[in-house]
Design an enzyme around this catalytic site. Structure first.
Site, PDB file in Angstrom:
ATOM      1  N   ASP A  58      43.398  18.723  26.915  1.00 40.57           N
ATOM      2  CA  ASP A  58      43.146  18.128  28.232  1.00 40.57           C
ATOM      3  C   ASP A  58      43.190  16.603  28.087  1.00 40.57           C
ATOM      4  O   ASP A  58      42.901  16.071  27.004  1.00 40.57           O
ATOM      5  CB  ASP A  58      41.782  18.571  28.773  1.00 40.57           C
ATOM      6  CG  ASP A  58      41.717  18.486  30.292  1.00 40.57           C
ATOM      7  OD1 ASP A  58      41.784  19.540  30.957  1.00 40.57           O
ATOM      8  OD2 ASP A  58      41.615  17.354  30.822  1.00 40.57           O
ATOM      9  N   GLU A 183      37.505  33.696  40.519  1.00 34.20           N
ATOM     10  CA  GLU A 183      36.362  32.900  40.070  1.00 34.20           C
ATOM     11  C   GLU A 183      35.127  33.782  40.143  1.00 34.20           C
ATOM     12  O   GLU A 183      34.990  34.595  41.052  1.00 34.20           O
ATOM     13  CB  GLU A 183      36.175  31.677  40.972  1.00 34.20           C
ATOM     14  CG  GLU A 183      37.125  30.570  40.600  1.00 34.20           C
ATOM     15  CD  GLU A 183      36.858  29.297  41.378  1.00 34.20           C
ATOM     16  OE1 GLU A 183      35.690  28.923  41.532  1.00 34.20           O
ATOM     17  OE2 GLU A 183      37.843  28.695  41.829  1.00 34.20           O
ATOM     18  N   LYS A 232      52.904  36.095  42.530  1.00 36.42           N
ATOM     19  CA  LYS A 232      51.584  35.461  42.625  1.00 36.42           C
ATOM     20  C   LYS A 232      51.261  35.082  44.080  1.00 36.42           C
ATOM     21  O   LYS A 232      50.189  35.380  44.604  1.00 36.42           O
ATOM     22  CB  LYS A 232      51.562  34.232  41.712  1.00 36.42           C
ATOM     23  CG  LYS A 232      50.407  33.303  41.918  1.00 36.42           C
ATOM     24  CD  LYS A 232      49.103  33.934  41.483  1.00 36.42           C
ATOM     25  CE  LYS A 232      47.934  33.099  41.946  1.00 36.42           C
ATOM     26  NZ  LYS A 232      46.756  33.255  41.168  1.00 36.42           N
ATOM     27  N   PHE A 277      38.771  43.746  50.087  1.00 35.77           N
ATOM     28  CA  PHE A 277      39.160  42.613  50.950  1.00 35.77           C
ATOM     29  C   PHE A 277      39.144  42.955  52.439  1.00 35.77           C
ATOM     30  O   PHE A 277      39.941  42.444  53.213  1.00 35.77           O
ATOM     31  CB  PHE A 277      40.505  42.010  50.488  1.00 35.77           C
ATOM     32  CG  PHE A 277      40.297  41.124  49.295  1.00 35.77           C
ATOM     33  CD1 PHE A 277      40.002  41.668  48.062  1.00 35.77           C
ATOM     34  CD2 PHE A 277      40.326  39.751  49.409  1.00 35.77           C
ATOM     35  CE1 PHE A 277      39.743  40.865  46.963  1.00 35.77           C
ATOM     36  CE2 PHE A 277      40.072  38.931  48.314  1.00 35.77           C
ATOM     37  CZ  PHE A 277      39.779  39.506  47.095  1.00 35.77           C
ATOM     38  N   LEU A 278      38.215  43.836  52.806  1.00 35.90           N
ATOM     39  CA  LEU A 278      38.008  44.137  54.215  1.00 35.90           C
ATOM     40  C   LEU A 278      36.592  43.732  54.623  1.00 35.90           C
ATOM     41  O   LEU A 278      36.016  44.304  55.549  1.00 35.90           O
ATOM     42  CB  LEU A 278      38.236  45.628  54.493  1.00 35.90           C
ATOM     43  CG  LEU A 278      39.686  46.107  54.406  1.00 35.90           C
ATOM     44  CD1 LEU A 278      39.786  47.595  54.727  1.00 35.90           C
ATOM     45  CD2 LEU A 278      40.593  45.326  55.364  1.00 35.90           C
ATOM     46  N   GLY A 281      33.777  38.155  57.737  1.00 33.25           N
ATOM     47  CA  GLY A 281      32.849  37.052  57.498  1.00 33.25           C
ATOM     48  C   GLY A 281      33.350  35.762  58.093  1.00 33.25           C
ATOM     49  O   GLY A 281      34.037  35.755  59.126  1.00 33.25           O
ATOM     50  N   GLY A 285      37.804  30.866  51.569  1.00 28.72           N
ATOM     51  CA  GLY A 285      37.826  29.485  51.107  1.00 28.72           C
ATOM     52  C   GLY A 285      38.244  29.483  49.653  1.00 28.72           C
ATOM     53  O   GLY A 285      38.936  30.392  49.206  1.00 28.72           O
ATOM     54  N   CYS A 288      42.132  28.585  45.895  1.00 25.69           N
ATOM     55  CA  CYS A 288      43.410  29.309  45.788  1.00 25.69           C
ATOM     56  C   CYS A 288      44.019  29.719  47.129  1.00 25.69           C
ATOM     57  O   CYS A 288      45.100  29.247  47.486  1.00 25.69           O
ATOM     58  CB  CYS A 288      43.215  30.533  44.919  1.00 25.69           C
ATOM     59  SG  CYS A 288      42.503  30.140  43.323  1.00 25.69           S
ATOM     60  N   LYS A 353      31.934  31.339  47.402  1.00 24.04           N
ATOM     61  CA  LYS A 353      31.609  32.765  47.229  1.00 24.04           C
ATOM     62  C   LYS A 353      30.559  32.860  46.132  1.00 24.04           C
ATOM     63  O   LYS A 353      30.324  31.870  45.419  1.00 24.04           O
ATOM     64  CB  LYS A 353      32.860  33.568  46.910  1.00 24.04           C
ATOM     65  CG  LYS A 353      33.453  33.289  45.548  1.00 24.04           C
ATOM     66  CD  LYS A 353      34.576  34.267  45.238  1.00 24.04           C
ATOM     67  CE  LYS A 353      34.978  34.160  43.797  1.00 24.04           C
ATOM     68  NZ  LYS A 353      35.985  35.109  43.410  1.00 24.04           N
TER      69      LYS A 353
HETATM   70  C1  UGA Z   1      41.772  34.615  44.379  1.00 19.89           C
HETATM   71  C2  UGA Z   1      42.426  35.962  44.010  1.00 19.89           C
HETATM   72  O1  UGA Z   1      41.546  37.021  44.370  1.00 19.89           O
HETATM   73  C3  UGA Z   1      42.738  36.024  42.517  1.00 19.89           C
HETATM   74  O2  UGA Z   1      43.420  37.250  42.204  1.00 19.89           O
HETATM   75  C4  UGA Z   1      43.645  34.850  42.139  1.00 19.89           C
HETATM   76  O3  UGA Z   1      43.933  34.825  40.762  1.00 19.89           O
HETATM   77  C5  UGA Z   1      42.938  33.548  42.518  1.00 19.89           C
HETATM   78  O4  UGA Z   1      42.655  33.556  43.940  1.00 19.89           O
HETATM   79  C6  UGA Z   1      43.862  32.420  42.163  1.00 19.89           C
HETATM   80  O5  UGA Z   1      44.930  32.298  42.785  1.00 19.89           O
HETATM   81  O6  UGA Z   1      43.589  31.703  41.186  1.00 19.89           O
HETATM   82  P1  UGA Z   1      39.312  33.578  44.210  1.00 19.89           P
HETATM   83  O7  UGA Z   1      39.837  32.458  45.058  1.00 19.89           O
HETATM   84  O8  UGA Z   1      38.544  33.262  42.990  1.00 19.89           O
HETATM   85  O9  UGA Z   1      40.534  34.531  43.714  1.00 19.89           O
HETATM   86  O10 UGA Z   1      38.344  34.417  45.130  1.00 19.89           O
HETATM   87  P2  UGA Z   1      38.376  35.792  45.940  1.00 19.89           P
HETATM   88  O11 UGA Z   1      37.351  36.681  45.378  1.00 19.89           O
HETATM   89  O12 UGA Z   1      39.742  36.324  46.078  1.00 19.89           O
HETATM   90  O13 UGA Z   1      37.842  35.285  47.363  1.00 19.89           O
HETATM   91  C7  UGA Z   1      38.544  34.311  48.127  1.00 19.89           C
HETATM   92  C8  UGA Z   1      37.867  34.074  49.444  1.00 19.89           C
HETATM   93  O14 UGA Z   1      37.997  35.212  50.285  1.00 19.89           O
HETATM   94  C9  UGA Z   1      36.366  33.802  49.355  1.00 19.89           C
HETATM   95  O15 UGA Z   1      36.041  32.747  50.224  1.00 19.89           O
HETATM   96  C10 UGA Z   1      35.719  35.089  49.826  1.00 19.89           C
HETATM   97  O16 UGA Z   1      34.466  34.886  50.424  1.00 19.89           O
HETATM   98  C11 UGA Z   1      36.741  35.570  50.840  1.00 19.89           C
HETATM   99  N1  UGA Z   1      36.719  37.032  51.047  1.00 19.89           N
HETATM  100  C12 UGA Z   1      37.063  37.870  50.037  1.00 19.89           C
HETATM  101  C13 UGA Z   1      36.381  37.528  52.292  1.00 19.89           C
HETATM  102  O17 UGA Z   1      36.086  36.780  53.248  1.00 19.89           O
HETATM  103  N2  UGA Z   1      36.400  38.891  52.496  1.00 19.89           N
HETATM  104  C14 UGA Z   1      36.743  39.751  51.510  1.00 19.89           C
HETATM  105  O18 UGA Z   1      36.743  40.980  51.764  1.00 19.89           O
HETATM  106  C15 UGA Z   1      37.074  39.232  50.245  1.00 19.89           C
END
Ligand code: UGA
Length: 469
Positions: A58, A183, A232, A277-278, A281, A285, A288, A353
């Site tokens: 880094d 994350e 991706k 993912f259903l 809310g 955010g 990603c 989250k």
């Molecule tokens: C996301 C993807 O899930 C990973 O597979 C991917 O590798 C990553 O982006 C990336 O591109 O690096 P992440 O951003 O860590 O991962 O978080 P998620 O768990 O996917 O949640 C993303 C957002 O969606 C959060 O704000 C969460 O609160 C929201 N969410 C998730 C909902 O509102 N409802 C759901 O049912 C699931």
């Protein structure tokens, strides 16, 4: 909710079990990981744990110094322990010196940030810098693997930049190996992936990268560079589409008194759709989804084939905070601006989250700024993200509190933004007892409406009937 909690606990158990694993890798490799962000560190630590010799690089001297003495710059469950174990076993080291790192490595992973530009397209400057630095230090054949999320065609760009910056002719191949780490559970996702995607125009390079993952039991999807890069974005865009879809259905529920929980259950029980993912809310955010959707949209516009569906997914996500703010104003606000003048609102949960202290694109920050604009004061609490939040929410009208109970004292309304496991355990009677108005808004449907009826607490959530005592 309970599931989230179980996942949280078992992430730790998982590492305990990992300690006793005997890796059967015969051909251990020398690996360099460029970029010590959350993807780079998880990747470096995991490959070291497989027994490889890893050097993580880094430009940030402070970060490297801290990592070298056992520190961990990010909050990610299990990462500190994994780094420590491999650091002690001398399988991982940290450096700012690219020359020694590149010289020794056969495979170099690029894991640098790819933020959005103002117009939504992707800023590839860190990728270009990494590629040119690698080029200047190539001494023998190398495989350059792109793990950063990058638009279609970036593999070719990396190839061009390297060719342009080589000091002497050298052999190298470029591979795309996107990450799918979430994350908060990135380590588990690394060791238990649903699939591994390897894209390259060189079969030998792809096979060598595949070899690195051979102890993991999951399908390996081998494809060309372009397709791997697009997989991706398509994955993140599809998941985000599910979220915006369920949130749009939740809007209908709110005007008709239907129940989004039952709808998500009925919908997700169809195996073709699935339950993940259903969760309705305040929308998605993090670092990603918002950035990747903008990038995909921007690519499609460049290709003169705009993805209108993605535009709408982004729009549906944008209106989540204004929608809940309007509901709050309707319940306790004034008719004239600033419509929350003189009110104090308790904002519970700040991280985008649970299980992370990440506030990038967090709905909490957007909502807090909107609440402040409407003239209210804020009392807030988050189990992990308070330190980071203090550097973002600098208004004197934001008061950081030691727990949810003190954050709710003498407030006119409490709103939950992050579904932290500890919030599920709260004594809501105690929480509401000292509020000026005992009104709860639940932005993540943490609680049951029926539970609130039993407790006789006024309760408003997403896509479910409100309860008034
Ligand atoms: C996301 C993807 O899930 C990973 O597979 C991917 O590798 C990553 O982006 C990336 O591109 O690096 P992440 O951003 O860590 O991962 O978080 P998620 O768990 O996917 O949640 C993303 C957002 O969606 C959060 O704000 C969460 O609160 C929201 N969410 C998730 C909902 O509102 N409802 C759901 O049912 C699931």
């Amino acid at each position: 909710m309970l599931l989230t909690f179980i996942k949280y606990i078992s992430t730790y158990d998982y590492f305990e079990n990992q300690t006793n694993l005997k890796w059967e890798i015969k051909n251990l490799m020398n690996i360099c990981v460029v970029g010590c962000g959350y993807v780079g560190l998880v990747t470096a630590a995991a490959f070291a744990d497989f027994g490889n010799d890893v050097v993580a690089l880094d430009v940030d001297k402070k970060k490297i110094k801290s990592l070298s003495s056992g520190g961990c710059p990010i909050y990610e469950p299990g990462l500190k322990e994994l780094l420590e174990r491999n650091r002690k076993a001398k399988r991982i080291r940290f450096t700012t010196s690219i020359s020694s790192a590149v010289h020794k490595s056969e495979i170099i992973f690029i894991c640098v940030a790819t933020p959005s530009k103002r117009d939504g397209s992707t800023d590839l400057s860190q990728i270009k810098v990494a590629a040119s630095q690698i080029a200047k230090n190539i001494n023998n054949p190398k495989i350059i693997v792109n793990k950063s999320t990058v638009p279609i065609g970036t593999g070719e760009l990396v190839e061009k930049v390297i060719n342009k910056n080589l000091n002497k002719p050298a052999l190298f191949d470029v591979v795309s190996n996107p990450e799918f780490l979430r994350e908060g559970q990135a380590i588990r996702d690394f060791f238990e992936p649903d699939r591994i995607v390897i894209g390259s125009n060189s079969e030998i390079a792809a096979a060598k990268v595949k070899e690195l993952y051979k102890t993991l039991k999951c399908p390996v999807i081998s494809t060309d560079l372009y397709s791997a890069e697009l997989i991706k974005y398509a994955s993140n865009a599809f998941l985000a589409t599910k979220i915006s879809f369920i949130n749009s259905i939740a809007n209908i529920c709110e005007t008709t008194n239907a129940n989004i929980d039952d709808i998500a259950l009925g919908l997700g029980s169809d195996k073709r759709i699935g339950h993940d993912f259903l969760q309705a809310g305040l929308g998605f955010g993090g670092s990603c989804f918002p950035k990747d959707l903008q990038s995909l949209l921007s690519t499609s516009i460049e290709l003169k084939d705009p993805l209108k569906i993605i535009k709408e997914v982004i729009e549906q996500n944008r209106i989540r905070v204004p929608r809940i703010l309007n509901r709050i104003i309707k319940r306790i606000g004034l008719s004239k601006k600033p419509r929350l003048y003189g009110k104090t609102i308790s904002v519970l949960g700040l991280a985008f989250k649970p299980n992370t202290d990440d506030l990038r694109e967090a709905k909490s920050i957007e909502l807090c700024n909107a609440i402040l604009k409407e003239g209210a004061n804020i009392n807030t609490y988050d189990p992990i993200a308070m330190k980071k939040a203090k550097s973002i929410l600098k208004s004197k009208k934001v008061n950081f509190c030691k727990d949810p109970y003190s954050a709710s004292k003498n407030t006119d309304l409490a709103i939950f933004i992050t579904e932290w496991p500890e919030f599920k355990q709260l004594d809501l009677k105690r929480l509401t007892k000292n509020m000026t108005n005992a009104i709860i808004f639940d932005g993540r449907n943490i609680y049951d409406v029926k539970e609130m009826e039993k407790l006789k607490i006024e309760y408003h959530s997403i896509g479910r009937p409100s309860y008034y005592p």
